[in-house]
Design a protein around this motif. Structure first.
Motif, mmCIF file in Angstrom:
data_model
loop_
_atom_site.group_PDB
_atom_site.id
_atom_site.type_symbol
_atom_site.label_atom_id
_atom_site.label_comp_id
_atom_site.label_asym_id
_atom_site.label_seq_id
_atom_site.Cartn_x
_atom_site.Cartn_y
_atom_site.Cartn_z
ATOM 1 N N MET A 1 -13.384 -77.753 48.014
ATOM 2 C CA MET A 1 -13.965 -76.928 46.962
ATOM 3 C C MET A 1 -15.411 -76.567 47.302
ATOM 4 O O MET A 1 -16.094 -77.302 48.000
ATOM 5 C CB MET A 1 -13.953 -77.671 45.614
ATOM 6 C CG MET A 1 -12.583 -78.114 45.139
ATOM 7 S SD MET A 1 -11.554 -76.726 44.712
ATOM 8 C CE MET A 1 -10.019 -77.546 44.374
ATOM 9 N N ASP A 58 -12.867 -72.264 45.191
ATOM 10 C CA ASP A 58 -12.489 -72.976 43.970
ATOM 11 C C ASP A 58 -11.289 -72.325 43.296
ATOM 12 O O ASP A 58 -10.529 -72.985 42.593
ATOM 13 C CB ASP A 58 -13.670 -72.982 42.985
ATOM 14 C CG ASP A 58 -14.877 -73.705 43.534
ATOM 15 O OD1 ASP A 58 -14.791 -74.911 43.802
ATOM 16 O OD2 ASP A 58 -15.928 -73.041 43.718
ATOM 17 N N TRP A 91 -4.476 -76.754 48.703
ATOM 18 C CA TRP A 91 -4.880 -75.939 47.560
ATOM 19 C C TRP A 91 -4.634 -76.622 46.213
ATOM 20 O O TRP A 91 -4.790 -75.988 45.156
ATOM 21 C CB TRP A 91 -4.157 -74.593 47.594
ATOM 22 C CG TRP A 91 -4.553 -73.720 48.754
ATOM 23 C CD1 TRP A 91 -5.549 -73.947 49.671
ATOM 24 C CD2 TRP A 91 -3.967 -72.465 49.114
ATOM 25 N NE1 TRP A 91 -5.617 -72.921 50.568
ATOM 26 C CE2 TRP A 91 -4.667 -71.995 50.269
ATOM 27 C CE3 TRP A 91 -2.939 -71.697 48.586
ATOM 28 C CZ2 TRP A 91 -4.350 -70.785 50.883
ATOM 29 C CZ3 TRP A 91 -2.628 -70.489 49.210
ATOM 30 C CH2 TRP A 91 -3.325 -70.040 50.335
ATOM 31 N N LYS A 94 -6.802 -76.132 42.700
ATOM 32 C CA LYS A 94 -7.580 -74.897 42.632
ATOM 33 C C LYS A 94 -7.088 -74.074 41.440
ATOM 34 O O LYS A 94 -5.960 -74.238 40.980
ATOM 35 C CB LYS A 94 -7.396 -74.064 43.914
ATOM 36 C CG LYS A 94 -8.007 -74.665 45.177
ATOM 37 C CD LYS A 94 -7.827 -73.706 46.342
ATOM 38 C CE LYS A 94 -8.298 -74.324 47.644
ATOM 39 N NZ LYS A 94 -9.748 -74.576 47.656
ATOM 40 N N MET A 125 -1.588 -75.627 41.944
ATOM 41 C CA MET A 125 -2.763 -74.959 41.402
ATOM 42 C C MET A 125 -2.650 -74.815 39.876
ATOM 43 O O MET A 125 -1.579 -74.989 39.309
ATOM 44 C CB MET A 125 -2.922 -73.587 42.062
ATOM 45 C CG MET A 125 -3.009 -73.654 43.581
ATOM 46 S SD MET A 125 -2.883 -72.044 44.405
ATOM 47 C CE MET A 125 -4.569 -71.460 44.218
ATOM 48 N N THR A 187 -12.961 -71.221 36.027
ATOM 49 C CA THR A 187 -13.273 -72.007 37.216
ATOM 50 C C THR A 187 -14.582 -72.756 37.028
ATOM 51 O O THR A 187 -14.701 -73.930 37.421
ATOM 52 C CB THR A 187 -13.352 -71.105 38.459
ATOM 53 O OG1 THR A 187 -12.122 -70.380 38.585
ATOM 54 C CG2 THR A 187 -13.576 -71.918 39.722
#
Length: 199
Positions: A1, A58, A91, A94, A125, A187
């Motif tokens: 990240m 991110d 991932w 994220k 994710m 995010t």
């Protein structure tokens, strides 16, 4: 990240004739205006360096035109190549979101958005929806309303097949900007929560 003070949002997209690129630019613009560092990556020419940028981001927002009821072949090639990230869970956790464009008002765009959602879920994710009520849904509405096509899972756009990228509807552009901004905001929330837990 990303370790910078701003969240990093990557827009990973394919555009066959330029229409989806206009939407990708709007998504990127919305995310940037909401405070994110934005990276735009055309997936049909992706490099090792750009794969590394996706790994470090991110959030990743996926985008492609809808052809024959799903994302374009070039995007599918990218998605299959991302299985290397699935094996290593690169991932996981994220933020993810998606957008698509087609010639018809509906054009089975939900199938493409669902494909993006499923891909993101397989990577572990967190999906961010459009978060906007449908426009153009009453006698007082118009095609200039935000989310004029009434999608919820992501941003849907429509451009006539015999018109160039300059014909992308201003409502669809504004809707895409809103998606980018929402992803950047969500995010930032996730990053803040993660930092608070680590403190």
């Amino acid at each position: 990240m990303s370790s910078t003070s701003r969240p990093t949002v990557a827009v990973a997209f394919h555009s066959g004739y330029g229409h989806t690129a206009v939407i990708a630019e709007a998504v990127a613009r919305g995310a940037a205006e909401a405070g994110a560092e934005v990276i735009s990556i055309p997936v049909d020419t992706i490099t090792d360096e750009q794969w590394a940028q996706l790994d470090a981001a991110d959030a990743i927002i996926f985008g492609a035109p809808t052809y024959m009821g799903t994302a374009s072949a070039a995007f599918h090639t990218f998605a299959e190549a991302s299985s290397k990230r699935w094996f290593t869970q690169t991932w996981v956790d994220k933020i993810a979101a998606g957008f698509t464009n087609s010639g018809a008002k509906n054009g089975d765009k939900s199938s493409t958005l669902g494909y993006f959602f499923t891909m993101a879920a397989q990577h572990g994710m967190h999906w961010v929806s459009l978060g906007v009520q449908p426009g153009w849904a009453s006698t007082e509405g118009s095609e200039d309303d935000i989310n004029r096509l009434g999608y919820f899972v992501g941003a849907g756009a429509q451009t006539p097949t015999d018109a160039g990228p300059e014909a992308v509807h201003k409502s669809d552009i504004a809707t895409a900007e809103g998606l980018g901004a929402r992803v950047a905001q969500q995010t930032a929330f996730f990053r803040a929560g993660r930092a608070a837990l680590a403190a």
